[in-house]
Design a protein around this motif. Structure first.
Motif, mmCIF file in Angstrom:
data_model
loop_
_atom_site.group_PDB
_atom_site.id
_atom_site.type_symbol
_atom_site.label_atom_id
_atom_site.label_comp_id
_atom_site.label_asym_id
_atom_site.label_seq_id
_atom_site.Cartn_x
_atom_site.Cartn_y
_atom_site.Cartn_z
ATOM 1 N N GLN A 70 57.441 59.837 -9.079
ATOM 2 C CA GLN A 70 57.448 60.855 -10.125
ATOM 3 C C GLN A 70 57.496 60.193 -11.499
ATOM 4 O OE1 GLN A 70 61.236 62.556 -11.277
ATOM 5 N NE2 GLN A 70 60.473 64.615 -10.813
ATOM 6 N N ARG A 71 56.736 60.763 -12.438
ATOM 7 C CA ARG A 71 56.801 60.359 -13.844
ATOM 8 C C ARG A 71 57.167 61.597 -14.655
ATOM 9 N NH1 ARG A 71 51.466 60.392 -15.542
ATOM 10 N NH2 ARG A 71 52.039 62.559 -15.988
ATOM 11 N N LEU A 72 58.345 61.592 -15.261
ATOM 12 C CA LEU A 72 58.792 62.745 -16.034
ATOM 13 C C LEU A 72 58.094 62.793 -17.386
ATOM 14 C CD1 LEU A 72 62.631 62.677 -15.279
ATOM 15 C CD2 LEU A 72 60.940 64.294 -14.395
ATOM 16 N N GLY A 73 57.898 63.997 -17.904
ATOM 17 C CA GLY A 73 57.269 64.175 -19.198
ATOM 18 C C GLY A 73 55.769 64.389 -19.071
ATOM 19 N N VAL A 74 55.157 64.616 -20.215
ATOM 20 C CA VAL A 74 53.718 64.836 -20.263
ATOM 21 C C VAL A 74 53.010 63.488 -20.265
ATOM 22 C CG1 VAL A 74 51.836 65.866 -21.593
ATOM 23 C CG2 VAL A 74 54.078 66.978 -21.526
ATOM 24 N N GLY A 75 52.054 63.312 -19.319
ATOM 25 C CA GLY A 75 51.366 62.038 -19.183
ATOM 26 C C GLY A 75 50.489 61.716 -20.380
ATOM 27 N N PRO A 76 49.970 60.475 -20.459
ATOM 28 C CA PRO A 76 50.085 59.444 -19.423
ATOM 29 C C PRO A 76 51.259 58.483 -19.609
ATOM 30 C CG PRO A 76 48.489 58.741 -21.042
ATOM 31 C CD PRO A 76 48.969 60.111 -21.483
ATOM 32 N N LYS A 77 52.089 58.706 -20.634
ATOM 33 C CA LYS A 77 53.206 57.810 -20.871
ATOM 34 C C LYS A 77 54.280 58.018 -19.804
ATOM 35 C CE LYS A 77 52.494 57.617 -25.877
ATOM 36 N NZ LYS A 77 53.105 57.856 -27.207
ATOM 37 N N GLY A 78 55.135 57.002 -19.663
ATOM 38 C CA GLY A 78 56.222 57.097 -18.704
ATOM 39 C C GLY A 78 55.982 56.236 -17.483
ATOM 40 N N THR A 79 57.059 55.948 -16.793
ATOM 41 C CA THR A 79 57.023 55.089 -15.616
ATOM 42 C C THR A 79 57.250 55.918 -14.361
ATOM 43 O OG1 THR A 79 57.900 53.241 -16.912
ATOM 44 C CG2 THR A 79 58.080 53.076 -14.512
ATOM 45 N N PHE A 80 56.447 55.659 -13.351
ATOM 46 C CA PHE A 80 56.633 56.329 -12.065
ATOM 47 C C PHE A 80 57.819 55.705 -11.326
ATOM 48 C CE2 PHE A 80 52.365 57.903 -12.785
ATOM 49 C CZ PHE A 80 52.392 59.145 -12.188
ATOM 50 N N LYS A 81 58.669 56.573 -10.777
ATOM 51 C CA LYS A 81 59.825 56.115 -10.017
ATOM 52 C C LYS A 81 59.881 56.843 -8.681
ATOM 53 C CE LYS A 81 62.563 55.052 -14.134
ATOM 54 N NZ LYS A 81 63.853 55.288 -14.858
ATOM 55 N N LYS A 82 60.435 56.181 -7.695
ATOM 56 C CA LYS A 82 60.535 56.756 -6.356
ATOM 57 C C LYS A 82 61.494 57.930 -6.346
ATOM 58 C CE LYS A 82 61.932 55.591 -1.624
ATOM 59 N NZ LYS A 82 62.416 54.516 -0.727
ATOM 60 N N ILE A 83 61.104 58.993 -5.622
ATOM 61 C CA ILE A 83 61.922 60.182 -5.450
ATOM 62 C C ILE A 83 62.225 60.351 -3.967
ATOM 63 C CG2 ILE A 83 62.007 62.688 -5.692
ATOM 64 C CD1 ILE A 83 62.096 61.292 -8.328
ATOM 65 N N ALA A 84 63.500 60.546 -3.655
ATOM 66 C CA ALA A 84 63.884 60.766 -2.266
ATOM 67 C C ALA A 84 63.520 62.187 -1.860
ATOM 68 C CB ALA A 84 65.378 60.527 -2.079
ATOM 69 N N VAL A 85 62.808 62.328 -0.746
ATOM 70 C CA VAL A 85 62.384 63.628 -0.256
ATOM 71 C C VAL A 85 62.762 63.740 1.220
ATOM 72 C CG1 VAL A 85 60.463 65.215 0.034
ATOM 73 C CG2 VAL A 85 60.407 63.521 -1.807
ATOM 74 N N PRO A 86 63.467 64.791 1.615
ATOM 75 C CA PRO A 86 63.781 64.964 3.036
ATOM 76 C C PRO A 86 62.509 64.989 3.884
ATOM 77 C CG PRO A 86 65.037 66.521 1.707
ATOM 78 C CD PRO A 86 64.046 65.886 0.783
ATOM 79 N N VAL A 107 54.934 68.688 -0.888
ATOM 80 C CA VAL A 107 56.208 68.860 -1.595
ATOM 81 C C VAL A 107 56.124 70.125 -2.431
ATOM 82 C CG1 VAL A 107 56.924 66.457 -1.627
ATOM 83 C CG2 VAL A 107 55.435 67.318 -3.442
ATOM 84 N N GLU A 108 57.254 70.804 -2.579
ATOM 85 C CA GLU A 108 57.307 72.057 -3.327
ATOM 86 C C GLU A 108 58.458 72.023 -4.319
ATOM 87 O OE1 GLU A 108 57.570 75.106 -0.383
ATOM 88 O OE2 GLU A 108 55.463 74.925 0.213
ATOM 89 N N ALA A 109 58.489 73.039 -5.182
ATOM 90 C CA ALA A 109 59.533 73.184 -6.208
ATOM 91 C C ALA A 109 59.571 71.956 -7.109
ATOM 92 C CB ALA A 109 60.899 73.434 -5.570
ATOM 93 N N LEU A 110 58.413 71.573 -7.628
ATOM 94 C CA LEU A 110 58.306 70.376 -8.449
ATOM 95 C C LEU A 110 58.807 70.624 -9.867
ATOM 96 C CD1 LEU A 110 54.763 69.177 -7.336
ATOM 97 C CD2 LEU A 110 56.970 68.310 -6.566
ATOM 98 N N THR A 111 59.421 69.603 -10.437
ATOM 99 C CA THR A 111 59.846 69.649 -11.825
ATOM 100 C C THR A 111 58.630 69.589 -12.746
ATOM 101 O OG1 THR A 111 61.958 68.569 -11.346
ATOM 102 C CG2 THR A 111 61.149 68.370 -13.581
ATOM 103 N N ALA A 112 58.729 70.221 -13.916
ATOM 104 C CA ALA A 112 57.677 70.139 -14.922
ATOM 105 C C ALA A 112 58.314 70.089 -16.313
ATOM 106 C CB ALA A 112 56.746 71.345 -14.814
ATOM 107 N N PRO A 113 57.717 69.330 -17.242
ATOM 108 C CA PRO A 113 56.482 68.565 -17.084
ATOM 109 C C PRO A 113 56.739 67.245 -16.357
ATOM 110 C CG PRO A 113 57.328 68.274 -19.290
ATOM 111 C CD PRO A 113 58.224 69.290 -18.635
ATOM 112 N N ALA A 114 55.794 66.865 -15.520
ATOM 113 C CA ALA A 114 55.911 65.628 -14.757
ATOM 114 C C ALA A 114 54.585 65.353 -14.055
ATOM 115 C CB ALA A 114 57.043 65.719 -13.725
ATOM 116 N N GLY A 115 54.457 64.136 -13.553
ATOM 117 C CA GLY A 115 53.317 63.775 -12.730
ATOM 118 C C GLY A 115 53.811 63.249 -11.397
ATOM 119 N N TYR A 116 53.050 63.491 -10.333
ATOM 120 C CA TYR A 116 53.453 63.094 -8.983
ATOM 121 C C TYR A 116 52.312 62.372 -8.280
ATOM 122 C CZ TYR A 116 57.412 66.163 -9.735
ATOM 123 O OH TYR A 116 58.546 66.749 -10.256
#
Length: 250
Positions: A70-86, A107-116
């Motif tokens: 996941q990369r939080l915020g409006v792209g393309p800036k930001g760093t992708f980080k691992k997200i734990a998902v059941p 995956v559902e119920a995604l945070t916004a703004p973000a990229g996945y």
């Protein structure tokens, strides 16, 4: 303006479906984003990622492992980080002796703004369970735009009413992804602020117009039109609601 805390990444679901019915000559190694739905509420935001792999010579079983980043915020800036998902992180396995293996996770119920994106590791095993080959592919990005509204001034005109007053006709749009509730607008002329006028609501992509009574501006001077004076609208862009324009009177 009010700026709410971003929604946490909640209720992530991992739904997998594997198939090995396709022949190897029709399946190529790939990692794809097969679904990317956006919306104003978290329930409408989801993504599905699909990995596909053909069997190699003497392959008995194929495996895939999905990791969501996941990369939080409006792209393309930001760093992708691992997200734990059941339900993610383990190895998904094909049936033995299949010619190809295709698997999808959602995956559902995604945070916004973000990229996945999904990082998919592919692994081929021989009859003894030894790894023949391992490779990694990353899917394209599923962008989740900011779901909030964004008020913008589209235009302003004026008509002289008397020697000292004018009627100002303003047009305001909503360039965001969410609906804007009613809000107040004022016009400042030579330091004098008009009485506020309530406009809206405005759906995403919509526009409204309104008339405000204010002192007559002098041609060549500058007026200030302030949107959402009472800070009632939580917007994706908060710094553009006080707009200076040349006096619209000739």
């Amino acid at each position: 303006m009010r700026r709410p805390t971003l929604i946490a990444l909640l209720a992530l679901l991992a739904l997998g479906s594997g198939t090995a019915q396709a022949s190897a000559d029709k399946v190529t190694l790939s990692a794809k984003t097969t679904t990317c739905t956006t919306g104003a509420d978290d329930a409408s935001r989801a993504a599905a990622f699909t990995g596909a792999m053909p069997a190699a010579t003497q392959t008995k079983r194929m495996q895939m492992r999905f990791v969501l980043i996941q990369r939080l915020g409006v792209g393309p800036k930001g760093t992708f980080k691992k997200i734990a998902v059941p339900g993610w992180g383990g190895w998904e396995k094909s049936d033995p002796r299949r010619q190809a293996f295709v698997f999808t996770k959602r995956v559902e119920a995604l945070t916004a703004p973000a990229g996945y994106r999904a990082v998919i590791t592919f692994r081929w095993l021989d009859a003894k369970g030894h790894v023949q080959r391992t490779t990694v592919r990353t899917t394209p990005i599923c962008e989740q735009p900011d779901p909030r509204p964004d008020l913008v001034l589209d235009g302003a005109a004026a008509t002289s009413v008397s020697k000292t007053t004018a009627a100002y006709d303003v047009s305001i749009g909503n360039e965001g992804h969410g609906d804007a509730p009613p809000f107040a607008v004022t016009i400042t002329v030579d330091g004098t602020v008009s009485d506020p006028v309530t406009l809206g609501p405005i759906p995403a992509g919509g526009r409204v117009t309104g008339l405000l009574a204010a002192p007559k501006c002098t041609p060549g001077s500058t007026i200030t039109i302030t949107l959402d004076v009472a800070n009632t609208v939580a917007e994706s862009v908060e710094g553009d609601d006080a707009v200076q324009r040349p006096c619209p009177l000739a």
